[in-house]
Scaffold this motif. Structure first.
Motif, PDB file in Angstrom:
ATOM      1  N   MET A   1       0.841  -1.204   0.000  1.00  9.09           N
ATOM      2  CA  MET A   1       0.000   0.000   0.000  1.00  9.09           C
ATOM      3  C   MET A   1       0.869   1.243   0.000  1.00  9.09           C
ATOM      4  SD  MET A   1      -3.093  -1.092  -0.077  1.00  9.09           S
ATOM      5  CE  MET A   1      -4.005   0.361   0.420  1.00  9.09           C
ATOM      6  N   ALA A   2       0.273   2.385  -0.453  1.00  9.21           N
ATOM      7  CA  ALA A   2       1.008   3.638  -0.558  1.00  9.21           C
ATOM      8  C   ALA A   2       1.483   4.145   0.794  1.00  9.21           C
ATOM      9  CB  ALA A   2       0.119   4.699  -1.225  1.00  9.21           C
ATOM     10  N   THR A   3       0.803   3.742   1.866  1.00 11.98           N
ATOM     11  CA  THR A   3       1.184   4.216   3.197  1.00 11.98           C
ATOM     12  C   THR A   3       2.556   3.718   3.610  1.00 11.98           C
ATOM     13  OG1 THR A   3      -0.046   2.358   4.119  1.00 11.98           O
ATOM     14  CG2 THR A   3      -1.168   4.492   4.036  1.00 11.98           C
ATOM     15  N   ARG A   4       3.025   2.609   3.012  1.00 11.99           N
ATOM     16  CA  ARG A   4       4.341   2.063   3.346  1.00 11.99           C
ATOM     17  C   ARG A   4       5.444   2.695   2.497  1.00 11.99           C
ATOM     18  NH1 ARG A   4       1.567  -3.005   3.007  1.00 11.99           N
ATOM     19  NH2 ARG A   4       2.707  -3.452   1.091  1.00 11.99           N
ATOM     20  N   PHE A   5       5.046   3.450   1.507  1.00 15.85           N
ATOM     21  CA  PHE A   5       5.999   4.011   0.567  1.00 15.85           C
ATOM     22  C   PHE A   5       6.769   5.176   1.197  1.00 15.85           C
ATOM     23  CE2 PHE A   5       6.845   7.196  -2.819  1.00 15.85           C
ATOM     24  CZ  PHE A   5       7.769   6.463  -3.555  1.00 15.85           C
TER      25      PHE A   5
ATOM     26  N   ASP B   1      12.500   4.382 -14.258  1.00 11.04           N
ATOM     27  CA  ASP B   1      12.352   3.370 -15.311  1.00 11.04           C
ATOM     28  C   ASP B   1      11.068   2.564 -15.114  1.00 11.04           C
ATOM     29  OD1 ASP B   1      14.660   4.072 -16.650  1.00 11.04           O
ATOM     30  OD2 ASP B   1      15.931   2.684 -15.515  1.00 11.04           O
ATOM     31  N   GLU B   2      10.762   2.248 -13.877  1.00 14.66           N
ATOM     32  CA  GLU B   2       9.528   1.507 -13.578  1.00 14.66           C
ATOM     33  C   GLU B   2       8.310   2.335 -13.974  1.00 14.66           C
ATOM     34  OE1 GLU B   2       7.492   0.283  -9.472  1.00 14.66           O
ATOM     35  OE2 GLU B   2       9.374  -0.814  -9.842  1.00 14.66           O
ATOM     36  N   LEU B   3       8.374   3.638 -13.688  1.00 13.96           N
ATOM     37  CA  LEU B   3       7.280   4.537 -14.078  1.00 13.96           C
ATOM     38  C   LEU B   3       7.136   4.579 -15.592  1.00 13.96           C
ATOM     39  CD1 LEU B   3       5.178   6.838 -13.655  1.00 13.96           C
ATOM     40  CD2 LEU B   3       7.113   8.421 -13.705  1.00 13.96           C
ATOM     41  N   LEU B   4       8.244   4.810 -16.295  1.00 15.62           N
ATOM     42  CA  LEU B   4       8.187   4.961 -17.753  1.00 15.62           C
ATOM     43  C   LEU B   4       7.761   3.674 -18.442  1.00 15.62           C
ATOM     44  CD1 LEU B   4      11.328   7.202 -18.369  1.00 15.62           C
ATOM     45  CD2 LEU B   4       8.912   7.864 -18.488  1.00 15.62           C
ATOM     46  N   GLN B   5       8.129   2.544 -17.880  1.00 14.56           N
ATOM     47  CA  GLN B   5       7.666   1.271 -18.442  1.00 14.56           C
ATOM     48  C   GLN B   5       6.142   1.155 -18.317  1.00 14.56           C
ATOM     49  OE1 GLN B   5       9.973  -1.660 -16.320  1.00 14.56           O
ATOM     50  NE2 GLN B   5      11.901  -0.947 -17.218  1.00 14.56           N
ATOM     51  N   GLY B   6       5.621   1.599 -17.153  1.00 13.62           N
ATOM     52  CA  GLY B   6       4.169   1.586 -16.955  1.00 13.62           C
ATOM     53  C   GLY B   6       3.463   2.533 -17.914  1.00 13.62           C
ATOM     54  N   VAL B   7       4.051   3.714 -18.127  1.00 10.96           N
ATOM     55  CA  VAL B   7       3.473   4.685 -19.064  1.00 10.96           C
ATOM     56  C   VAL B   7       3.496   4.117 -20.477  1.00 10.96           C
ATOM     57  CG1 VAL B   7       3.713   6.990 -20.069  1.00 10.96           C
ATOM     58  CG2 VAL B   7       4.137   6.660 -17.620  1.00 10.96           C
ATOM     59  N   ALA B   8       4.637   3.531 -20.866  1.00 10.01           N
ATOM     60  CA  ALA B   8       4.773   2.990 -22.223  1.00 10.01           C
ATOM     61  C   ALA B   8       3.739   1.895 -22.489  1.00 10.01           C
ATOM     62  CB  ALA B   8       6.194   2.452 -22.421  1.00 10.01           C
ATOM     63  N   ARG B   9       3.532   1.039 -21.509  1.00 10.38           N
ATOM     64  CA  ARG B   9       2.526  -0.028 -21.683  1.00 10.38           C
ATOM     65  C   ARG B   9       1.128   0.574 -21.796  1.00 10.38           C
ATOM     66  NH1 ARG B   9       5.450  -2.320 -17.328  1.00 10.38           N
ATOM     67  NH2 ARG B   9       6.973  -3.882 -18.030  1.00 10.38           N
ATOM     68  N   ARG B  10       0.860   1.575 -20.971  1.00 14.04           N
ATOM     69  CA  ARG B  10      -0.481   2.188 -20.930  1.00 14.04           C
ATOM     70  C   ARG B  10      -0.838   2.853 -22.254  1.00 14.04           C
ATOM     71  NH1 ARG B  10      -5.188   3.946 -19.979  1.00 14.04           N
ATOM     72  NH2 ARG B  10      -5.879   4.854 -18.023  1.00 14.04           N
ATOM     73  N   ILE B  11       0.170   3.506 -22.894  1.00 13.80           N
ATOM     74  CA  ILE B  11      -0.120   4.247 -24.130  1.00 13.80           C
ATOM     75  C   ILE B  11       0.264   3.465 -25.381  1.00 13.80           C
ATOM     76  CG2 ILE B  11       0.178   6.449 -22.932  1.00 13.80           C
ATOM     77  CD1 ILE B  11       2.878   6.753 -24.364  1.00 13.80           C
TER      78      ILE B  11
ATOM     79  N   ASN C   1       0.674  -3.280  -8.636  1.00 17.32           N
ATOM     80  CA  ASN C   1      -0.169  -3.144  -7.438  1.00 17.32           C
ATOM     81  C   ASN C   1      -0.684  -1.719  -7.225  1.00 17.32           C
ATOM     82  OD1 ASN C   1       0.274  -5.904  -6.706  1.00 17.32           O
ATOM     83  ND2 ASN C   1       2.283  -5.308  -5.879  1.00 17.32           N
ATOM     84  N   ASN C   2      -0.631  -0.902  -8.293  1.00 18.37           N
ATOM     85  CA  ASN C   2      -1.073   0.500  -8.205  1.00 18.37           C
ATOM     86  C   ASN C   2      -0.319   1.281  -7.128  1.00 18.37           C
ATOM     87  OD1 ASN C   2      -2.936   0.286 -10.282  1.00 18.37           O
ATOM     88  ND2 ASN C   2      -4.597  -0.324  -8.907  1.00 18.37           N
TER      89      ASN C   2
ATOM     90  N   LYS D   1      -1.973   4.742 -10.161  1.00 18.15           N
ATOM     91  CA  LYS D   1      -3.224   4.125 -10.624  1.00 18.15           C
ATOM     92  C   LYS D   1      -3.446   4.422 -12.100  1.00 18.15           C
ATOM     93  CE  LYS D   1      -5.388   4.707  -6.081  1.00 18.15           C
ATOM     94  NZ  LYS D   1      -6.435   5.435  -5.325  1.00 18.15           N
ATOM     95  N   TRP D   2      -3.170   5.657 -12.475  1.00 21.62           N
ATOM     96  CA  TRP D   2      -3.439   6.080 -13.851  1.00 21.62           C
ATOM     97  C   TRP D   2      -2.659   5.232 -14.851  1.00 21.62           C
ATOM     98  CZ3 TRP D   2      -6.843   9.677 -15.779  1.00 21.62           C
ATOM     99  CH2 TRP D   2      -6.702  10.015 -17.118  1.00 21.62           C
ATOM    100  N   PHE D   3      -1.388   4.964 -14.531  1.00 21.46           N
ATOM    101  CA  PHE D   3      -0.524   4.228 -15.458  1.00 21.46           C
ATOM    102  C   PHE D   3      -0.348   2.753 -15.058  1.00 21.46           C
ATOM    103  CE2 PHE D   3       0.713   8.704 -16.025  1.00 21.46           C
ATOM    104  CZ  PHE D   3       0.404   8.817 -17.371  1.00 21.46           C
ATOM    105  N   LYS D   4      -1.191   2.323 -14.122  1.00 26.76           N
ATOM    106  CA  LYS D   4      -1.268   0.915 -13.740  1.00 26.76           C
ATOM    107  C   LYS D   4       0.103   0.319 -13.390  1.00 26.76           C
ATOM    108  CE  LYS D   4      -5.461   0.142 -16.448  1.00 26.76           C
ATOM    109  NZ  LYS D   4      -6.110  -0.603 -17.534  1.00 26.76           N
ATOM    110  N   LEU D   5       0.784   0.997 -12.459  1.00 27.77           N
ATOM    111  CA  LEU D   5       2.048   0.460 -11.970  1.00 27.77           C
ATOM    112  C   LEU D   5       1.772  -0.791 -11.142  1.00 27.77           C
ATOM    113  CD1 LEU D   5       4.121   3.626 -10.970  1.00 27.77           C
ATOM    114  CD2 LEU D   5       3.800   2.575 -13.210  1.00 27.77           C
TER     115      LEU D   5
END
Length: 341
Positions: A1-5, A250-260, A242-243, A236-240
């Motif tokens: 969960m985001a609270t652990r981040f 790199d993890e973010l951009l991979q999620g964005v690339a898959r989403r678009i 477990n959201n 959530k928007w880019f479906k990383l």
């Protein structure tokens, strides 16, 4: 969960991004030359970077001339920042009005026209000059003023990249009664931004052409700031996975690339295209309303001390004095002519 981040607490960056093409140096000279025919300088800044979008060169050029500061794109900024900024101006530059605008909705555009209208008494017409750093929305502001003031369409070209306006153009009428004219100018960048992070913020908000800076580095900095604001909607928007948010660009951009669907030959993800998409997402306000500069009372105090901003005179400008003298001269000439008749 985001609270652990746990977000990163610092962003190491030491590269200075500079961009000062020849037309900007020429533009600054032309601005200086045209100032004698101007009644009010309208300096436009980006509300997302209210301190970083200030060009100290304008202080040297504008001096003590009457000025109105416009924090544009306020619809993209943290709405709570207007109060401390307004209070800081009231303390350090009480004769300089401040307006927060949005050209998307024409918010507070009429306030600028009302201010110009007051200057038109007792002179018959007023000329404004719009100045500012690249891509702070000067041309959009002119179009908004014209739309609200005279009900007409575009008078200035606009674009997502800086450098659209390349020279000082002729006057544009933005109000009929009283008559208010406006002069557009090219965006003028600071020749050298000593603070690397400041140059990164200017690039991130579109003040420096994207190809001159590393888009993936800009995304990394933006990710760092979003996490610092505890704004994790991107996950959530880019479906990383477990959201959940991430500190890894790199993890973010991979999620964005898959989403678009940014996939090149061989099924490889196109991270550069993903970076461009993420930046566009931010610049259009889809990643939330955030102000990247520190506008705490302490930071603003330090800014005004280093800025040494001139306090404009509250009286009538020299240009206005000349106009008034001419009007009086014409009236006297008419009286003399009637007396002789």
């Amino acid at each position: 969960m985001a609270t652990r981040f746990i977000p990163r607490t610092h962003f190491p960056y030491d590269r200075v991004i500079n961009w000062f093409p020849g037309h900007m140096a020429k533009g600054l000279r032309l601005i200086s030359e045209r100032l004698n025919s101007v009644d009010l300088v309208v300096e436009v800044r980006d509300a997302r970077i209210p301190l970083s979008s200030v060009n100290p060169s304008f202080e040297k050029v504008v001096g003590r001339r009457p000025r109105l500061i416009v924090y544009n794109k306020f619809d993209l900024a943290d709405q709570s920042t207007s109060k401390p900024i307004t209070e800081a101006f009231a303390k350090h530059a009480p004769t300089t009005p401040v307006v927060f605008t949005s050209c998307q909705t024409d918010d507070n555009i009429k306030t600028i026209l009302d201010h110009a209208s007051k200057l038109a008494d007792p002179i018959p017409q007023v000329t404004l000059m719009v100045v500012g750093m690249p891509n702070v929305g000067k041309s959009s502001l002119i179009n908004s003023l014209r739309r609200v003031g005279v009900g007409k369409g575009k008078a200035a070209a606009t674009g997502a990249q800086p450098g659209i306006t390349r020279t000082v153009i002729g006057t544009v009428k933005v109000l009929e009664d009283p008559t208010v004219y406006l002069v557009d100018t090219p965006g003028v960048m600071v020749p050298h931004i000593a603070d690397p992070v400041r140059s990164l913020k200017v690039a991130l908000t579109g003040g420096i052409r994207d190809h001159l800076s590393d888009e993936q580095v800009m995304v990394d900095y933006l990710l760092y700031r979003l996490n610092g604001f505890n704004d994790y909607e991107y996950a959530k928007w880019f479906k990383l996975p477990n959201n959940e948010p991430t500190n890894n660009v790199d993890e973010l951009l991979q999620g964005v690339a898959r989403r678009i669907g940014a996939i090149v030959k061989g099924g490889e993800l196109d991270l550069n295209m993903a970076a461009k998409f993420f930046l566009k997402h931010y610049r259009t306000g889809k990643l939330g309303q955030h102000t990247l500069d520190d506008v705490s009372p302490e930071a603003l105090e330090s800014f005004f001390e280093s800025q040494k901003m001139y306090n404009a005179s509250t009286g009538v400008s020299r240009r206005q004095e000349k106009k008034i003298a001419k009007i009086e001269q014409r009236k006297n000439s008419r009286r003399v002519s009637k007396a002789e008749e």
